[in-house]
Design a protein around this motif. Sequence first.
Motif, PDB file in Angstrom:
ATOM      1  N   GLU A   1     -44.417 -84.501  68.453  1.00 53.95           N
ATOM      2  CA  GLU A   1     -43.236 -85.098  69.083  1.00 53.95           C
ATOM      3  C   GLU A   1     -43.065 -86.572  68.717  1.00 53.95           C
ATOM      4  O   GLU A   1     -41.945 -87.066  68.609  1.00 53.95           O
ATOM      5  CB  GLU A   1     -43.299 -84.938  70.604  1.00 53.95           C
ATOM      6  CG  GLU A   1     -43.146 -83.489  71.066  1.00 53.95           C
ATOM      7  CD  GLU A   1     -41.858 -82.841  70.568  1.00 53.95           C
ATOM      8  OE1 GLU A   1     -40.784 -83.468  70.666  1.00 53.95           O
ATOM      9  OE2 GLU A   1     -41.939 -81.702  70.063  1.00 53.95           O
TER      10      GLU A   1
ATOM     11  N   LYS B   1     -41.331 -86.618  65.431  1.00 53.68           N
ATOM     12  CA  LYS B   1     -39.919 -86.254  65.607  1.00 53.68           C
ATOM     13  C   LYS B   1     -39.124 -87.412  66.195  1.00 53.68           C
ATOM     14  O   LYS B   1     -38.009 -87.705  65.775  1.00 53.68           O
ATOM     15  CB  LYS B   1     -39.804 -85.014  66.487  1.00 53.68           C
ATOM     16  CG  LYS B   1     -40.269 -83.755  65.815  1.00 53.68           C
ATOM     17  CD  LYS B   1     -40.217 -82.568  66.759  1.00 53.68           C
ATOM     18  CE  LYS B   1     -40.833 -81.343  66.123  1.00 53.68           C
ATOM     19  NZ  LYS B   1     -40.923 -80.218  67.066  1.00 53.68           N
ATOM     20  N   LYS B   2     -39.686 -88.081  67.171  1.00 57.95           N
ATOM     21  CA  LYS B   2     -39.022 -89.216  67.814  1.00 57.95           C
ATOM     22  C   LYS B   2     -38.803 -90.351  66.802  1.00 57.95           C
ATOM     23  O   LYS B   2     -37.747 -90.972  66.763  1.00 57.95           O
ATOM     24  CB  LYS B   2     -39.875 -89.708  68.992  1.00 57.95           C
ATOM     25  CG  LYS B   2     -39.288 -90.854  69.744  1.00 57.95           C
ATOM     26  CD  LYS B   2     -38.353 -90.372  70.825  1.00 57.95           C
ATOM     27  CE  LYS B   2     -37.968 -91.544  71.695  1.00 57.95           C
ATOM     28  NZ  LYS B   2     -36.666 -91.386  72.260  1.00 57.95           N
ATOM     29  N   CYS B   3     -39.805 -90.604  65.981  1.00 54.80           N
ATOM     30  CA  CYS B   3     -39.713 -91.670  64.989  1.00 54.80           C
ATOM     31  C   CYS B   3     -38.637 -91.354  63.947  1.00 54.80           C
ATOM     32  O   CYS B   3     -37.974 -92.247  63.430  1.00 54.80           O
ATOM     33  CB  CYS B   3     -41.064 -91.872  64.303  1.00 54.80           C
ATOM     34  SG  CYS B   3     -41.107 -93.221  63.132  1.00 54.80           S
ATOM     35  N   ALA B   4     -38.454 -90.075  63.648  1.00 58.33           N
ATOM     36  CA  ALA B   4     -37.491 -89.665  62.615  1.00 58.33           C
ATOM     37  C   ALA B   4     -36.054 -89.758  63.083  1.00 58.33           C
ATOM     38  O   ALA B   4     -35.130 -89.657  62.280  1.00 58.33           O
ATOM     39  CB  ALA B   4     -37.792 -88.241  62.155  1.00 58.33           C
ATOM     40  N   GLU B   5     -35.850 -89.983  64.385  1.00 55.30           N
ATOM     41  CA  GLU B   5     -34.496 -90.123  64.902  1.00 55.30           C
ATOM     42  C   GLU B   5     -33.979 -91.543  64.630  1.00 55.30           C
ATOM     43  O   GLU B   5     -34.585 -92.515  65.014  1.00 55.30           O
ATOM     44  CB  GLU B   5     -34.498 -89.894  66.425  1.00 55.30           C
ATOM     45  CG  GLU B   5     -34.868 -88.498  66.828  1.00 55.30           C
ATOM     46  CD  GLU B   5     -35.047 -88.368  68.331  1.00 55.30           C
ATOM     47  OE1 GLU B   5     -34.809 -89.352  69.070  1.00 55.30           O
ATOM     48  OE2 GLU B   5     -35.441 -87.274  68.764  1.00 55.30           O
ATOM     49  N   PHE B   6     -32.834 -91.622  63.940  1.00 59.36           N
ATOM     50  CA  PHE B   6     -32.227 -92.933  63.728  1.00 59.36           C
ATOM     51  C   PHE B   6     -30.743 -92.866  63.697  1.00 59.36           C
ATOM     52  O   PHE B   6     -30.124 -91.953  64.052  1.00 59.36           O
ATOM     53  CB  PHE B   6     -32.763 -93.684  62.516  1.00 59.36           C
ATOM     54  CG  PHE B   6     -32.856 -92.955  61.228  1.00 59.36           C
ATOM     55  CD1 PHE B   6     -31.995 -93.250  60.189  1.00 59.36           C
ATOM     56  CD2 PHE B   6     -33.835 -91.986  61.020  1.00 59.36           C
ATOM     57  CE1 PHE B   6     -32.121 -92.599  58.980  1.00 59.36           C
ATOM     58  CE2 PHE B   6     -33.943 -91.335  59.818  1.00 59.36           C
ATOM     59  CZ  PHE B   6     -33.087 -91.638  58.789  1.00 59.36           C
TER      60      PHE B   6
END
Length: 163
Positions: A155, A158-163
């Motif tokens: 997770e 996944k959170k880091c990949a959100e931009f």
Amino acid sequence: MDDINIRKATVDDSDIVYRLLKDMREGEGRLDAFVITPEEFKRDGFGENKCFEAVIVENKNKKEAIGFATYFFGYNGDCGRMLYLEDIYIKPAYRSKGYGTAVFKYMAKITIDGNARRMEWCVMDDPSWNAKTIEFYKKFNSIDDNLKQLYLHGEVLKKCAEF
């Protein structure tokens, strides 16, 4: 060591290497982190778009697989082509008999034969259960206390990949 055979693993060895990898994670107390399936392992190491390679260590006298190593070639900004040694494992009954040293030297040869300048790996720095492994690597003058391997997964990734 006349009773050892080290060779590149083939697709026919994938189940054996997978089982040894699982044994290693269990011995480390990290079986909960072991989420790869046998099918994924076979695809990733022996399929059309493989992302790692493996060697298998055999005891010729007992005709059994006693260990393995997984690795891949990559790139390092300091030295160029490098080999990353992901895992190296010898069954507990065969440790402290020279098998680990033989595999490690074999991997160094693969590094050189692959035109790489460096072989890299990480060691779990927990002397409470991994002291022998740490000492093994120290005998090759290979511990650098200034480096740590960091990673993102699950997770957090996944959170880091959100931009």
